[in-house]
Design an enzyme around this catalytic site. Structure first.
Site, PDB file in Angstrom:
ATOM      1  N   ILE A 314       0.862  -1.195   0.000  1.00 12.54           N
ATOM      2  CA  ILE A 314       0.000   0.000   0.000  1.00 12.54           C
ATOM      3  C   ILE A 314       0.899   1.246   0.000  1.00 12.54           C
ATOM      4  CG2 ILE A 314      -1.552   1.392   1.462  1.00 12.54           C
ATOM      5  CD1 ILE A 314      -3.133  -1.104   2.084  1.00 12.54           C
ATOM      6  N   TRP A 317       2.373   1.619  -3.399  1.00 13.24           N
ATOM      7  CA  TRP A 317       1.344   2.077  -4.347  1.00 13.24           C
ATOM      8  C   TRP A 317       1.338   3.611  -4.441  1.00 13.24           C
ATOM      9  CZ3 TRP A 317      -2.786   5.371  -3.730  1.00 13.24           C
ATOM     10  CH2 TRP A 317      -3.720   5.401  -4.764  1.00 13.24           C
ATOM     11  N   HIS A 318       1.602   4.250  -3.287  1.00 18.98           N
ATOM     12  CA  HIS A 318       1.547   5.708  -3.263  1.00 18.98           C
ATOM     13  C   HIS A 318       2.674   6.353  -4.060  1.00 18.98           C
ATOM     14  CE1 HIS A 318      -1.188   4.976   0.114  1.00 18.98           C
ATOM     15  NE2 HIS A 318      -1.718   6.119  -0.233  1.00 18.98           N
ATOM     16  N   GLY A 319       3.787   5.691  -4.150  1.00 19.85           N
ATOM     17  CA  GLY A 319       4.871   6.304  -4.919  1.00 19.85           C
ATOM     18  C   GLY A 319       6.138   5.493  -4.839  1.00 19.85           C
ATOM     19  N   PHE A 467      -0.474  10.211  -7.691  1.00 25.97           N
ATOM     20  CA  PHE A 467      -0.338   8.759  -7.542  1.00 25.97           C
ATOM     21  C   PHE A 467      -1.015   8.029  -8.700  1.00 25.97           C
ATOM     22  CE2 PHE A 467      -0.563  10.096  -2.879  1.00 25.97           C
ATOM     23  CZ  PHE A 467       0.785  10.370  -2.855  1.00 25.97           C
TER      24      PHE A 467
END
Lengths: 467, 326
Positions: A314, A317-319, A467
């Site tokens: 997770i 996923w953001h960066g 994102f």
């Protein structure tokens, strides 16, 4: 002007013409996306087609091997696109750092690619569609127009909520009748979202940007205050966006999933993630966490590994940065601690629950989240170190008074109070017509519009667009 | 029997929809009217950009010097005192990317343009450029007819109040209610009454100034430095290709500010200035940043901005450089 024009066209064709309505939505969505960069329209169309045909191919064969092949092709495409645009440069750079190599010494060089807006959102949405078809949770659609609309539906295209095909896709095949109450609800939710974004998030961003631009110049309390404000900024920004997206969808007769549920009331980090970016947590729970633990629900080790991996992903996923990976991993670590019993009485390792009054639990989880949000905001690990060192070295804060804006605090208090009081509802203005008459309602709306215009913070992009 | 053909028009709305449309119009028309009143009130405020724009329109065929830069240049160069017909486009927080857009967007309207005065301040090269939707782009579009958005513009891009409600709300209050706006712009948009700064409040007393606290950005960022330097060179290449003479200037800073500068940032910036001097034959440097002899406390508005008296001295130095270029 985009939204009113699309809306007028959409309802002007009449609710009986579903195809025409969907065509308008598709054109509007592509126009909306193309405004940012028309070249990436090709990518979104390609992604849509890959998953559309992969799902049909999965359905068309009985052979499990072939089904797997089609599924893997779809997943490989989606993850490949995501990797190329979002993670490739990061891994190349890290590889070079790991082996102490200079540019030119290794075969792969970094690429000068722009990250397409909303890539992480629509990729996850299309990928889950193929997986669900493979798992026989849903039937694949044969209607290409509906599927293209599902992938590109403009209210939620660039920053979610990440919708499951089973929730959103069928809505494109149903008749959408114009319901005044629903449209009014949509407008109210947009208004509330704008207030959170423009008055709360953007004003918070002004202080956060100032402090984080030169953290060395600020004392401990100022840094802590800015870090708390960052949490408020990101909440106002993203939940504000979600409200605008959900509200906009309502104008077209669509229902999108709730993405936030007053996360600052969470009594634990676990609960926080059930209240924060709900659709992302749901996605990772369904497609990462459960497949890892499979049926071994009782295996603590397996479960903890699954939690840690899911949360680290997770974060990723953001960066593409270590700050995000550590952010996710840290959240996973906290959740594991919360779930790990201290003794046979099954007390959490993180909180001595019996020792903490229930009402104080949100403050503890808020503290953990605030600290970890430093990772989210900082540009790199060094900056995280500077901020944390600054906070915990208890340096006097000479600038504290100058960064506390009383009016902003008042607006923040109003937002929190309204959200907490109306917490069982989707948003504070929902069904307001049941409680107050029209003149009062209009006065409330006008006050909110006035606040949005008068006290808007400096213009800031939506954080989650990156994102 | 098939029903009558539906046409795509407002008349195909149902009664409910029409009623709702009326409801919306009833609600939003006052908002729109109120907004346009605000917009008109803002447009009525005599801000410097408006004066620059008017000056540009009326004197474009005469302008020979264009000054670009941030607030330091805005406060430091008074075109009224320039020996050559000049326009000062510098404004607060304006970075090189905006400078370049203004230059490219106005150059064709300035047939006599010969010199460009360009600021490279202490931390110009380590501050990130503004994004393409920077609020001042609306100002450039509205007053200079320069599209700095680098995309097709829309109606909303010309709405001044909407570009920065926070800034203009303050402006509106200051101008119409509190009457605290003491600026006195000359025909070039330069504020000749710009004395109300920290130093005046301290009566230009050097002892008090020495203990006065101020904000200075001392953060280093080599990645931004590289990017900004490359951009600056691109800009200088353009100016060279256009056969324009360039004065790259650093503006005077007060001694307390000079002491607080990050030496690494200064050193990197100075090394770029040296490269510029060697590389570009059309460029001369005007390095006044550390000139504490000519510029004393009375010439400053605050630690890093000149007041009109300081601007008089700095503009005289620019005139000398212009002479040397002729």
């Amino acid at each position: 002007m985009f939204l009113p024009i699309t809306l007028l066209l959409y309802w002007a064709v009449g609710f009986k013409r579903i195809k025409a309505q969907n065509a308008i939505l598709l054109l509007a969505s592509y126009f909306f996306y193309g405004l940012w960069d028309w070249r990436f329209l090709l990518l979104i169309v390609a992604s849509s087609l890959v998953d559309y045909f992969a799902a049909l191919a999965i359905k068309s064969t009985e052979s499990n091997g072939k089904q797997k092949l089609f599924l893997y092709s779809s997943v490989l495409w989606n993850l490949g696109v995501l990797f190329l645009f979002k993670y490739y440069n990061f891994f190349i750079d890290e590889f070079a750092v790991l082996f102490n190599m200079q540019q030119g010494e290794y075969a792969f060089s970094t690429l000068n690619l722009i990250l397409p807006v909303g890539l992480s959102f629509y990729t996850f949405q299309t990928m889950s569609y193929s997986i669900d078809v493979y798992k026989k949770r849903i039937e694949p659609t044969r209607n290409l127009l509906n599927f293209l609309c599902f992938v590109s539906f403009f209210p939620q295209l660039v920053a979610g909520p990440i919708e499951k095909a089973s929730d959103l896709l069928p809505q494109f095949s149903k008749k959408r009748s114009f319901k005044t109450e629903e449209v009014k609800e949509g407008l109210r939710q947009i208004l509330w979202g704008l207030f959170k974004k423009v008055v709360i998030a953007d004003n918070a961003a002004y202080i956060v940007n100032m402090v984080y631009a030169s953290p060395e110049d600020y004392g401990s309390l100022s840094l802590l205050y800015a870090s708390i404000l960052f949490f408020i900024q990101i909440y106002g920004d993203f939940s504000g966006y979600s409200d605008i997206a959900i509200g906009s969808a309502k104008l077209f007769g669509f229902k999108l999933s709730k993405n936030f549920n007053i996360p600052y009331l969470a009594k634990s980090v676990t609960e926080f993630w059930q209240r924060w970016h709900i659709t992302l947590t749901r996605w990772f729970t369904d497609y990462v966490y459960f497949p890892i633990i499979q049926k071994n629900l009782r295996s603590n080790i397996r479960r903890n590994i699954a939690i840690f991996l899911t949360m680290a992903l997770i974060g990723l996923w953001h960066g593409a940065d270590w700050t995000f990976i550590i952010f996710g991993g840290f959240q996973g670590f906290l959740i594991i601690l919360e779930r790990t019993p201290l003794s046979k009485e099954r007390k959490s390792s993180l909180y001595h629950k019996s020792a903490i009054p229930k009402i104080l639990l949100p403050f503890f989880s808020f503290l953990f989240i605030t600290i970890s949000s430093i990772l989210f905001r900082s540009q790199n690990i060094e900056e995280v170190g500077i901020i944390l060192k600054g906070i915990f070295s208890f340096i006097p804060s000479e600038h504290l008074a100058s960064i506390i804006n009383k009016r902003f605090i008042l607006f923040l208090f109003i937002m929190i109070a309204l959200e907490v009081i109306t917490r069982i509802k989707d948003f504070p203005l929902t069904q307001i017509d049941k409680y107050v008459n029209r003149p009062t309602r209009w006065i409330i709306y006008y006050i909110l519009i006035f606040l949005i215009f008068r006290y808007a913070g400096p213009k800031e992009d939506f954080i989650y667009f990156q994102f | 029997m098939p029903g009558p053909k539906r046409t795509l028009s407002i008349f195909s709305f149902s009664k409910t929809q029409k009623r709702f449309l009326k409801y919306c119009l009833g609600f939003f028309i006052p908002v729109i009217i109120a907004y346009f009143i605000l917009e008109l009130l803002v447009l009525n405020i005599p801000i410097n950009y408006k004066v620059f724009g008017t000056y540009l329109d009326t004197h474009s065929r005469k302008i020979k010097v264009m000054a670009l830069g941030s607030s330091q240049m805005k406060c430091g160069f008074n075109p009224a005192l320039s020996d050559e017909n000049a326009i000062n486009f510098a404004s607060t927080s304006q970075h090189h990317n905006e400078d370049f857009q203004i230059l490219k967007g106005t150059i064709d309207r300035l047939p006599k343009l010969k010199y460009v005065l360009l600021e490279v301040s202490y931390n110009h090269l380590e501050l990130p450029h503004h994004p393409n939707d920077y609020w001042k782009n609306t100002i450039y579009l509205k007053y200079y007819n320069v599209n700095a958005f680098e995309r097709p513009t829309w109606f909303k891009d010309r709405l001044v109040y909407l570009s920065n409600p926070r800034f203009y709300s303050h402006k509106l209050m200051d101008y119409y209610f509190y009457k605290t706006d003491h600026s006195q712009l000359n025909e070039y948009g330069f504020d000749i009454n710009n004395y109300e700064g920290a130093f005046k409040k301290l009566n230009y007393d050097e002892t008090k100034i020495a203990s006065h606290k101020f904000k200075i950005i001392d953060r280093e960022d080599t990645a931004i430095f590289k990017k900004n330097t490359a951009y600056l060179f691109e800009m200088l290449d353009y100016l060279q290709a256009k056969k324009l003479k360039v004065i790259v200037a650093t503006l005077p800073l007060y001694k307390t500010y000079l002491k607080e500068r990050n030496p690494n940032v200064v050193q990197r910036r100075d090394s770029v200035l040296s490269v510029i001097k060697k590389k570009y034959k059309n460029v001369i440097l005007l390095k006044e940043e550390t000139d504490t002899l000519q510029f004393t406390a009375k010439d400053f508005l605050n630690e890093n901005h000149l007041n009109p008296d300081g601007a008089k001295k700095f503009t005289a130095l620019v005139n000398q450089k212009l002479d040397s270029l002729n």
